[in-house]
Motif scaffolding. Structure first.
Motif, mmCIF file in Angstrom:
data_model
loop_
_atom_site.group_PDB
_atom_site.id
_atom_site.type_symbol
_atom_site.label_atom_id
_atom_site.label_comp_id
_atom_site.label_asym_id
_atom_site.label_seq_id
_atom_site.Cartn_x
_atom_site.Cartn_y
_atom_site.Cartn_z
ATOM 1 N N PRO A 163 0.812 -1.220 0.000
ATOM 2 C CA PRO A 163 0.000 0.000 0.000
ATOM 3 C C PRO A 163 0.844 1.267 0.000
ATOM 4 N N LEU A 164 1.982 1.258 0.694
ATOM 5 C CA LEU A 164 2.828 2.453 0.734
ATOM 6 C C LEU A 164 3.312 2.814 -0.656
ATOM 7 N N VAL A 165 3.813 1.840 -1.402
ATOM 8 C CA VAL A 165 4.304 2.118 -2.752
ATOM 9 C C VAL A 165 3.145 2.484 -3.667
ATOM 10 N N GLN A 166 1.994 1.825 -3.527
ATOM 11 C CA GLN A 166 0.844 2.178 -4.350
ATOM 12 C C GLN A 166 0.425 3.615 -4.097
ATOM 13 N N ASN A 167 0.449 4.056 -2.840
ATOM 14 C CA ASN A 167 0.100 5.438 -2.544
ATOM 15 C C ASN A 167 1.093 6.404 -3.172
ATOM 16 N N LEU A 168 2.366 6.031 -3.219
ATOM 17 C CA LEU A 168 3.348 6.888 -3.874
ATOM 18 C C LEU A 168 3.082 6.964 -5.375
ATOM 19 N N LEU A 169 2.605 5.877 -5.947
ATOM 20 C CA LEU A 169 2.321 5.852 -7.377
ATOM 21 C C LEU A 169 1.023 6.584 -7.721
ATOM 22 N N TYR A 170 0.110 6.700 -6.777
ATOM 23 C CA TYR A 170 -1.212 7.243 -7.074
ATOM 24 C C TYR A 170 -1.523 8.566 -6.407
ATOM 25 N N THR A 171 -0.572 9.226 -5.753
ATOM 26 C CA THR A 171 -0.900 10.501 -5.129
ATOM 27 C C THR A 171 -1.309 11.500 -6.197
ATOM 28 N N GLY A 172 -2.068 12.506 -5.746
ATOM 29 C CA GLY A 172 -2.655 13.454 -6.673
ATOM 30 C C GLY A 172 -1.639 14.306 -7.408
ATOM 31 N N HIS A 173 -2.148 14.980 -8.422
ATOM 32 C CA HIS A 173 -1.332 15.851 -9.270
ATOM 33 C C HIS A 173 -1.852 17.278 -9.133
ATOM 34 N N ARG A 174 -0.984 18.192 -8.720
ATOM 35 C CA ARG A 174 -1.350 19.590 -8.508
ATOM 36 C C ARG A 174 -0.715 20.436 -9.603
ATOM 37 N N THR A 175 -1.493 21.342 -10.198
ATOM 38 C CA THR A 175 -0.974 22.207 -11.255
ATOM 39 C C THR A 175 -1.464 23.633 -11.068
ATOM 40 N N GLY A 176 -0.787 24.548 -11.767
ATOM 41 C CA GLY A 176 -1.225 25.930 -11.879
ATOM 42 C C GLY A 176 -1.219 26.706 -10.587
ATOM 43 N N GLY A 177 -1.803 27.886 -10.666
ATOM 44 C CA GLY A 177 -1.881 28.763 -9.514
ATOM 45 C C GLY A 177 -0.674 29.668 -9.412
ATOM 46 N N SER A 178 -0.911 30.874 -8.953
ATOM 47 C CA SER A 178 0.186 31.837 -8.805
ATOM 48 C C SER A 178 0.946 31.647 -7.500
ATOM 49 N N ASP A 179 0.403 30.799 -6.603
ATOM 50 C CA ASP A 179 1.079 30.489 -5.341
ATOM 51 C C ASP A 179 0.580 29.138 -4.841
ATOM 52 N N ARG A 180 1.010 28.730 -3.658
ATOM 53 C CA ARG A 180 0.652 27.408 -3.117
ATOM 54 C C ARG A 180 -0.812 27.300 -2.678
ATOM 55 N N ALA A 181 -1.508 28.417 -2.577
ATOM 56 C CA ALA A 181 -2.908 28.376 -2.145
ATOM 57 C C ALA A 181 -3.873 28.265 -3.318
ATOM 58 N N GLN A 182 -3.388 28.421 -4.537
ATOM 59 C CA GLN A 182 -4.252 28.406 -5.712
ATOM 60 C C GLN A 182 -3.795 27.336 -6.694
ATOM 61 N N GLY A 183 -4.742 26.864 -7.505
ATOM 62 C CA GLY A 183 -4.404 25.899 -8.533
ATOM 63 C C GLY A 183 -5.470 24.835 -8.658
ATOM 64 N N THR A 184 -5.108 23.746 -9.343
ATOM 65 C CA THR A 184 -6.004 22.612 -9.486
ATOM 66 C C THR A 184 -5.305 21.360 -8.970
ATOM 67 N N TYR A 185 -6.116 20.398 -8.568
ATOM 68 C CA TYR A 185 -5.603 19.147 -8.010
ATOM 69 C C TYR A 185 -6.490 18.014 -8.487
ATOM 70 N N GLU A 186 -5.875 16.934 -8.945
ATOM 71 C CA GLU A 186 -6.618 15.747 -9.350
ATOM 72 C C GLU A 186 -5.994 14.518 -8.713
ATOM 73 N N LEU A 187 -6.870 13.597 -8.300
ATOM 74 C CA LEU A 187 -6.437 12.333 -7.712
ATOM 75 C C LEU A 187 -7.357 11.246 -8.232
ATOM 76 N N GLN A 188 -6.770 10.164 -8.720
ATOM 77 C CA GLN A 188 -7.552 9.020 -9.150
ATOM 78 C C GLN A 188 -6.797 7.763 -8.753
ATOM 79 N N GLY A 189 -7.513 6.793 -8.208
ATOM 80 C CA GLY A 189 -6.850 5.564 -7.815
ATOM 81 C C GLY A 189 -7.797 4.590 -7.160
ATOM 82 N N GLU A 190 -7.221 3.488 -6.705
ATOM 83 C CA GLU A 190 -7.984 2.434 -6.058
ATOM 84 C C GLU A 190 -7.391 2.117 -4.696
ATOM 85 N N ASP A 191 -8.255 1.953 -3.704
ATOM 86 C CA ASP A 191 -7.866 1.562 -2.345
ATOM 87 C C ASP A 191 -6.775 2.466 -1.768
#
Length: 140
Positions: free
Chosen positions: A25-53
């Protein structure tokens, strides 16, 4: 001959350990953590996460702020299994923002100091999309 046998045994052991690590599960979580993009700083942007268990707690938006800040948080959660929550974490306190499947939109005030909007999953299967942007007005 003994060196060759020892080398083959070591190689076989490495293959077994490697295959076990990939299914952990630890390695699977590393492979499936979300992807954050955009934003002019760390408080703004988009985030997507898709995975199983997935079981994880991932800070998505925020950081250390000198002053409170108001963000507009928009999201979509497709929940095929497990538990999921989007929450505001400030210091030792956590405030739920959304813990159900579907669409949501709300203003979120990040307090002064260290504060994050985070995704918390336990055995979650599905899809999460979040977008954070400034509202254009001061936090009150």
């Amino acid at each position: 001959m003994k060196k060759r046998i020892a080398w083959l045994v070591a190689l076989a052991g490495a293959v077994v350990i490697g295959s076990l690590a990939i299914t952990s599960p630890l390695v699977q979580n590393l492979l499936y953590t979300g992807h954050r993009t955009g934003g002019s700083d760390r408080a703004q942007g988009t985030y997507e996460l898709q995975g199983e268990d997935l079981t994880l707690k991932e800070p998505v938006f925020g950081g250390a702020q000198k002053d409170p800040r108001t963000l507009l948080l928009t999201g979509r959660i497709r929940q095929d299994g497990g538990e999921v929550a989007v929450q505001l974490s400030a210091g030792k306190e956590s405030t739920p923002l959304c813990s159900y499947a579907g669409y949501f939109q709300q203003e979120v005030v990040l307090p002064a100091g260290s504060a994050y909007i985070e995704v918390v999953c336990h055995d979650f299967t599905g899809y999460i999309m979040l977008e954070s942007r400034d509202t254009g007005h001061q936090a009150g």
